[in-house]
Design an enzyme around this catalytic site. Structure first.
Site, mmCIF file in Angstrom:
data_model
loop_
_atom_site.group_PDB
_atom_site.id
_atom_site.type_symbol
_atom_site.label_atom_id
_atom_site.label_comp_id
_atom_site.label_asym_id
_atom_site.label_seq_id
_atom_site.Cartn_x
_atom_site.Cartn_y
_atom_site.Cartn_z
ATOM 1 N N CYS A 24 0.819 -1.226 0.000
ATOM 2 C CA CYS A 24 0.000 0.000 0.000
ATOM 3 C C CYS A 24 0.850 1.272 0.000
ATOM 4 C CB CYS A 24 -0.947 0.001 1.189
ATOM 5 S SG CYS A 24 -2.068 -1.392 1.172
ATOM 6 N N HIS A 63 -2.656 7.129 3.430
ATOM 7 C CA HIS A 63 -3.171 5.943 2.751
ATOM 8 C C HIS A 63 -4.632 5.751 3.146
ATOM 9 C CE1 HIS A 63 -3.943 2.035 1.318
ATOM 10 N NE2 HIS A 63 -3.700 1.389 2.436
ATOM 11 N N ASN A 66 -10.339 0.658 0.273
ATOM 12 C CA ASN A 66 -8.872 0.656 0.276
ATOM 13 C C ASN A 66 -8.386 0.154 -1.082
ATOM 14 O OD1 ASN A 66 -6.175 0.055 0.605
ATOM 15 N ND2 ASN A 66 -6.421 -0.932 2.597
HETATM 16 N N1 ACO Z 1 -19.186 -7.441 9.287
HETATM 17 C C1 ACO Z 1 -19.651 -7.805 10.491
HETATM 18 N N2 ACO Z 1 -18.859 -8.306 11.444
HETATM 19 C C2 ACO Z 1 -17.560 -8.452 11.157
HETATM 20 C C3 ACO Z 1 -17.015 -8.093 9.911
HETATM 21 C C4 ACO Z 1 -17.887 -7.577 8.946
HETATM 22 N N3 ACO Z 1 -17.478 -7.203 7.732
HETATM 23 N N4 ACO Z 1 -15.711 -8.357 9.940
HETATM 24 C C5 ACO Z 1 -15.410 -8.856 11.153
HETATM 25 N N5 ACO Z 1 -16.542 -8.903 11.887
HETATM 26 C C6 ACO Z 1 -16.711 -9.383 13.255
HETATM 27 C C7 ACO Z 1 -15.622 -10.340 13.683
HETATM 28 O O1 ACO Z 1 -15.927 -11.649 13.288
HETATM 29 C C8 ACO Z 1 -15.698 -10.180 15.197
HETATM 30 O O2 ACO Z 1 -16.778 -10.927 15.668
HETATM 31 P P1 ACO Z 1 -16.686 -11.714 17.088
HETATM 32 O O3 ACO Z 1 -16.473 -10.628 18.099
HETATM 33 O O4 ACO Z 1 -17.993 -12.384 17.175
HETATM 34 O O5 ACO Z 1 -15.500 -12.594 16.948
HETATM 35 C C9 ACO Z 1 -16.051 -8.695 15.387
HETATM 36 O O6 ACO Z 1 -16.597 -8.252 14.133
HETATM 37 C C10 ACO Z 1 -14.865 -7.839 15.748
HETATM 38 O O7 ACO Z 1 -13.796 -8.166 14.852
HETATM 39 P P2 ACO Z 1 -12.424 -7.427 14.933
HETATM 40 O O8 ACO Z 1 -11.516 -7.951 13.883
HETATM 41 O O9 ACO Z 1 -11.957 -7.416 16.359
HETATM 42 O O10 ACO Z 1 -12.891 -5.961 14.534
HETATM 43 P P3 ACO Z 1 -12.105 -4.628 14.670
HETATM 44 O O11 ACO Z 1 -12.828 -3.715 15.569
HETATM 45 O O12 ACO Z 1 -10.644 -4.831 14.906
HETATM 46 O O13 ACO Z 1 -12.246 -4.039 13.202
HETATM 47 C C11 ACO Z 1 -10.941 -3.817 11.208
HETATM 48 C C12 ACO Z 1 -11.726 -4.775 12.100
HETATM 49 C C13 ACO Z 1 -11.897 -2.796 10.613
HETATM 50 C C14 ACO Z 1 -10.325 -4.623 10.061
HETATM 51 C C15 ACO Z 1 -9.864 -3.132 12.062
HETATM 52 O O14 ACO Z 1 -9.077 -4.072 12.739
HETATM 53 C C16 ACO Z 1 -8.995 -2.249 11.256
HETATM 54 O O15 ACO Z 1 -9.391 -1.185 10.859
HETATM 55 N N6 ACO Z 1 -7.741 -2.659 10.998
HETATM 56 C C17 ACO Z 1 -6.873 -1.981 10.090
HETATM 57 C C18 ACO Z 1 -6.717 -2.868 8.946
HETATM 58 C C19 ACO Z 1 -6.763 -2.178 7.644
HETATM 59 O O16 ACO Z 1 -7.165 -1.055 7.475
HETATM 60 N N7 ACO Z 1 -6.362 -2.926 6.679
HETATM 61 C C20 ACO Z 1 -6.367 -2.450 5.364
HETATM 62 C C21 ACO Z 1 -5.571 -3.349 4.533
HETATM 63 S S1 ACO Z 1 -3.928 -3.322 4.883
HETATM 64 C C22 ACO Z 1 -3.375 -1.885 4.457
HETATM 65 O O17 ACO Z 1 -3.940 -1.176 3.705
HETATM 66 C C23 ACO Z 1 -2.161 -1.514 5.079
#
Ligand code: ACO
Length: 316
Positions: free
Chosen positions: A108, A241, A271
């Site tokens: 990215c 980003h 993204n």
């Molecule tokens: N819809 C509904 N529920 C979901 C989804 C979805 N799309 N995805 C995950 N969940 C659920 C999970 O299963 C979990 O359920 P559980 O509690 O029953 O186990 C719950 O939501 C919480 O999941 P987490 O992974 O803990 O959610 P979090 O609050 O961390 O948010 C996210 C996830 C948005 C990916 C966050 O971690 C984040 O923003 N991370 C940054 C990653 C990123 O931006 N990556 C981009 C690609 S890499 C890059 O560009 C560098």
């Protein structure tokens, strides 16, 4: 180095969060709250190289240059239909350029790695004009049954033409290998001497990526400003980003900057990997949001783990 033209192109198909919840256990509310994303563009039967060429041609047109005046093409890309040749070679053919071409994969952060390389080539006198294209289709890399990853991404392409002259840009690049956090594998092929392995879709440890992105981006922007003898308040716009609105907000509040200095379009594109900053730059440029003479600070982070930050004077 100065940016003298930008362009971008997006696939036709617009997929909303509600469209995703028709086949995934997810909701508009979950996706918007966690990421800020409302919709994304997804490649269907379009070719990524056509989007890339469209973005490149728009950037060249704005720069007032013909394809024959480009001295090098750098293409930032993670995945595209060709294993070989490089996507930049295909783009070269589409736009009718004749210069050397090379692809780079900085995940990215790739657009900023390409900018840094371009500045070195321009300062050395090797080139006068370089075309940078960031073209990405992460939709072809994620598992569309995995709600934790597929909802985050979109496809797109953007380009910038950079030229010798202007004020020097400042860069800060880091790579620290931790493939466990974010990775995808190619299939092994059918070599009889090699263990047979299938390709794997993108794996992401979302919370680790979140922590890395916020801490790295905050520190890089502070350091780069300090190294340049600038206050954060002297930066006109911070282009991060476009991964996630919560990451942008966390960095912005740590840097104590006003909201209007952190533009975003992740809500409409998702993204788009290394194309994200480049698409945002083009939309701001064409929307008249950038003032000639202002300083832009850019920061990106991605698989590797890689990160890159840049400060440059906007001279267009
Ligand atoms: N819809 C509904 N529920 C979901 C989804 C979805 N799309 N995805 C995950 N969940 C659920 C999970 O299963 C979990 O359920 P559980 O509690 O029953 O186990 C719950 O939501 C919480 O999941 P987490 O992974 O803990 O959610 P979090 O609050 O961390 O948010 C996210 C996830 C948005 C990916 C966050 O971690 C984040 O923003 N991370 C940054 C990653 C990123 O931006 N990556 C981009 C690609 S890499 C890059 O560009 C560098």
């Amino acid at each position: 180095m100065k940016i003298i033209g930008t362009g971008s192109a997006a696939p036709e198909l617009r997929i909303t969060n509600d469209d995703l919840s028709a086949f995934l256990d997810t909701s508009d509310e979950w996706i918007r709250t966690r990421t800020g994303i409302a919709e994304r563009r997804i490649l269907t039967d379009e070719a990524l190289e056509d989007l890339a060429a469209e973005a490149a041609e728009k950037a060249l047109e704005q720069a007032g240059l013909g394809a024959g005046q480009v001295d090098y093409i750098f293409c930032s890309n993670v995945i595209n239909p060709y294993l070989t040749p490089a996507l930049s070679c295909v783009i070269q053919g589409k736009i009718g350029a004749a210069c050397p071409c090379i692809d780079l994969n900085g995940a990215c952060a790739g657009f900023l790695y390409a900018l840094e390389m371009a500045e070195a080539y321009l300062k050395s006198g090797k080139c006068q004009n370089i075309l940078i294209v960031a073209a990405e289709c992460p939709s072809r890399m994620v598992d569309w049954t995995d709600r934790a990853t597929c909802v985050l991404f979109g496809d797109g392409a953007a380009a910038a033409v950079v030229s010798a002259g202007g004020e020097d840009a400042s860069f800060l690049m880091h790579t620290s290998c931790d493939a466990s956090v974010l990775h995808a594998y190619h299939a092994s092929g059918n070599c009889p001497y090699t263990p047979q392995t299938a390709s794997s879709p993108l794996f992401m440890n979302g919370q680790e990526v979140y922590k890395f992105a916020v801490s790295r981006s905050t520190e890089d922007l502070r350091t780069l400003c300090a190294d340049r003898g600038m206050e954060l308040s002297q930066v006109g716009h911070f282009l991060l980003h476009q991964a996630n609105l919560r990451i942008l907000e966390a960095v912005r509040t740590r840097l104590k900057q006003p909201k209007e200095k952190f533009p975003h379009n992740v809500e409409l594109h998702g993204n788009t990997s290394s194309a994200g900053i480049a698409i945002l730059l083009d939309e701001l440029n064409r929307g008249g949001a950038l003032q000639k003479g202002e300083y832009l600070a850019m920061s990106a982070f991605g698989a590797g783990l890689t990160s890159g930050a840049c400060i440059l004077k906007w001279e267009l």
